[in-house]
Scaffold this motif. Structure first.
Motif, short mmCIF file in Angstrom:
data_model
loop_
_atom_site.label_atom_id
_atom_site.label_comp_id
_atom_site.label_asym_id
_atom_site.label_seq_id
_atom_site.Cartn_x
_atom_site.Cartn_y
_atom_site.Cartn_z
N SER A 241 -2.34 5.79 2.70
CA SER A 241 -3.76 5.22 2.07
C SER A 241 -4.29 4.65 3.09
O SER A 241 -5.72 4.36 3.10
CB SER A 241 -3.30 4.03 1.03
OG SER A 241 -2.50 3.30 1.78
N LEU A 242 -3.98 4.45 4.29
CA LEU A 242 -4.77 3.55 5.60
C LEU A 242 -5.00 5.33 6.46
O LEU A 242 -4.21 5.49 7.30
CB LEU A 242 -3.79 2.75 6.45
CG LEU A 242 -3.52 1.52 5.37
CD1 LEU A 242 -2.82 0.47 6.24
CD2 LEU A 242 -4.82 0.80 5.21
N LEU B 242 0.78 -0.97 0.09
CA LEU B 242 0.05 -0.17 -0.05
C LEU B 242 0.91 1.19 -0.03
O LEU B 242 1.77 1.30 0.71
CB LEU B 242 -0.94 -0.17 1.30
CG LEU B 242 -1.93 -1.18 1.12
CD1 LEU B 242 -2.68 -1.16 2.54
CD2 LEU B 242 -3.04 -0.76 0.14
N ARG C 36 -11.71 5.82 -0.96
CA ARG C 36 -10.35 6.15 -1.50
C ARG C 36 -9.40 4.95 -1.40
O ARG C 36 -8.82 4.73 -2.59
CB ARG C 36 -9.81 7.40 -0.72
CG ARG C 36 -8.39 7.67 -1.25
CD ARG C 36 -7.72 8.94 -0.75
NE ARG C 36 -6.44 9.18 -0.86
CZ ARG C 36 -5.49 8.61 0.02
NH1 ARG C 36 -5.70 8.09 1.15
NH2 ARG C 36 -4.03 9.09 -0.40
N LEU C 37 -9.58 4.03 -0.33
CA LEU C 37 -8.54 3.03 -0.28
C LEU C 37 -9.17 1.94 -1.24
O LEU C 37 -8.46 1.14 -1.79
CB LEU C 37 -8.98 2.41 1.18
CG LEU C 37 -8.09 1.19 1.42
CD1 LEU C 37 -6.58 1.36 1.07
CD2 LEU C 37 -8.24 0.88 2.96
N ARG C 38 -10.47 1.76 -1.52
CA ARG C 38 -10.93 0.75 -2.26
C ARG C 38 -10.52 1.26 -3.83
O ARG C 38 -10.09 -0.03 -4.45
CB ARG C 38 -12.46 0.59 -2.14
CG ARG C 38 -12.98 -0.19 -3.35
CD ARG C 38 -12.69 -1.21 -3.16
NE ARG C 38 -12.93 -2.15 -4.11
CZ ARG C 38 -13.84 -3.39 -4.58
NH1 ARG C 38 -14.51 -3.80 -3.45
NH2 ARG C 38 -14.16 -3.90 -5.57
#
Length: 412
Positions: free
Chosen positions: A71-72, A67, A84-86
């Motif tokens: 992003s987390l 990642l 957004r993460l998806r």
């Protein structure tokens, strides 16, 4: 906590689909298990029972990704950053997935970090959604979704499952395959002293596993394996399924409310509740009428005192205010100072002002006194202190620009 574990079939949801279920007690021991159609699934013993859905290994695909930083999202921003993460996962897995990312449900491993590769599990979104909807319609609110096997478990053991006609093995490659010598090199990474990890087999296929591996295997019932899977920290209810779980909980709450309102067995409770509400309403109205009558009696007593003391007042509008005015008139007529006189106001103000503050002008008219003072001498905290002290003496004191304004009565 009691757990109600439901293993989804690889087939699509329908009347012909059979669900393996397992009910465990608080200490984790199996209490009941069976394989039945959806209509015959028993309800959970109580509301505290955790309903866990288990996804079969053949319905899942596993991928490792790195990642990007940031992003987390954590804490309060986690829900807003889910979309957004998806999108980031869709881009990272686009070349690894056989189907379009929009057709798949994706989930991350527990407690992912960007500093190391992260496991991502994928399954058919329509297949999973149909089973979850069928369970919700059956009155089963799913608490968690877990995989049958996890990479952490398969890194240490190789599992042989199934029956004598269709023995399957699952290893570190996370790909279920028929039990055979040719598939062994694909399934297992060298981990044991003889090049193989620890082998765990179900009783039905234990003999075939020992024949292939040429050594004893560890026996484990399927029910024990289901319990082991349900006790992991995995939860695949992520992204779209987070909102789906909320909707299911709302549906469950609505169904419970309808049951309370319509079910015959709750009729006595409903009548008791209605009776309790009516008794409280009657009691509150009676108490309000009593308090209103007492207040009215006090008002009448005050009016009577005013009428007997000052008979010349023809109409009583505000008895306390009218009495205060009449008393002030009598005091002025007799030469007795009152709290509304300039001398009394000035004395009260002078007693509260600091010694460094001097008045430059005084104006008194109609029981209102204006005393000018330097603005620098009246800070906000000092203004509040003086106003509060004068209010306790029955005077309204406010700071208006560069002067104090005093009137009889409490501050507004």
């Amino acid at each position: 906590m009691t757990s109600f574990i439901i293993s989804l079939p690889a087939a699509s949801a329908g009347d012909a689909a059979h669900y393996d279920y397992l009910l465990s007690s608080d200490d984790g021991a199996e209490t009941r298990s069976a394989s039945v159609p959806l209509a015959l699934l028993p309800p959970p013993p109580d509301r505290q029972t955790e309903v866990v859905v288990l996804l079969p290994m053949q319905a899942l695909s596993w991928h490792q990704v790195q990642l990007p930083k940031g992003s987390l999202a954590r804490g309060l921003t986690a829900e807003r950053g889910a979309s957004r993460l998806r999108a980031i996962l869709d881009g990272l897995l686009e070349e690894q997935l056989l189907d379009e990312p929009a057709q798949l449900h994706l989930a991350l491993q527990p407690q992912p970090v960007v500093a190391a590769p992260v496991w991502v599990v994928a399954c058919d979104k329509a297949w999973l959604g149909a089973h979850l909807q069928a369970l919700a319609q059956a009155g089963l609110a799913v608490s968690r979704i877990v995989p049958e096997f996890t990479p952490q478990i398969l890194a240490q053991r190789l599992y042989v499952v199934g029956d004598e006609q269709h023995p399957m093995m699952v290893g570190a490659r996370l790909l279920p395959s028929p039990l055979s010598a040719s598939a062994l090199s694909v399934q297992a990474d060298p981990a044991g002293p003889d090049g193989l990890p620890e082998v765990v087999a179900e009783p039905a296929v234990a003999a075939q596993a020992e024949s292939l591996f040429k050594r004893p295997v560890i026996l484990q019932q399927r029910s024990q394996r289901l319990l082991q899977a349900a006790q992991t920290s995995w939860n695949l209810a992520q992204f779209d399924l987070v909102n789906a779980n909320r909707e299911q909980a709302w549906v469950q709450a609505t169904q419970t409310l309808k049951t309370l309102l319509r079910a015959p067995q709750w009729r006595a409770a409903r009548l008791a509740l209605v009776a309790l509400v009516l008794v409280n309403l009657v009691g509150l109205n009676a108490w309000a009428l009593r308090e209103q009558a007492a207040l009215q009696a006090k008002r009448q007593a005050v009016r009577a005192v005013l009428g007997s003391t000052f008979p010349k007042i023809p109409v009583v509008v505000d008895a306390p205010l009218q009495m205060a005015r009449e008393v002030a008139v009598l005091q002025r007529a007799s030469g007795v100072a009152s709290g509304a006189d300039m001398e009394a106001m000035l004395a009260a103000l002078g007693a509260q002002l600091p010694v460094t503050q001097s008045l430059t002008a005084i104006d008194y008219e109609s029981q209102e006194m204006r005393a000018k003072a330097p603005a620098v001498a009246a800070a906000a905290a000092e203004q509040a202190r003086v106003a509060l002290a004068l209010q306790q003496q029955g005077l309204s004191a406010t700071w208006d620009g560069a002067q104090w304004v005093l009137k009889p009565g409490a501050a507004p």
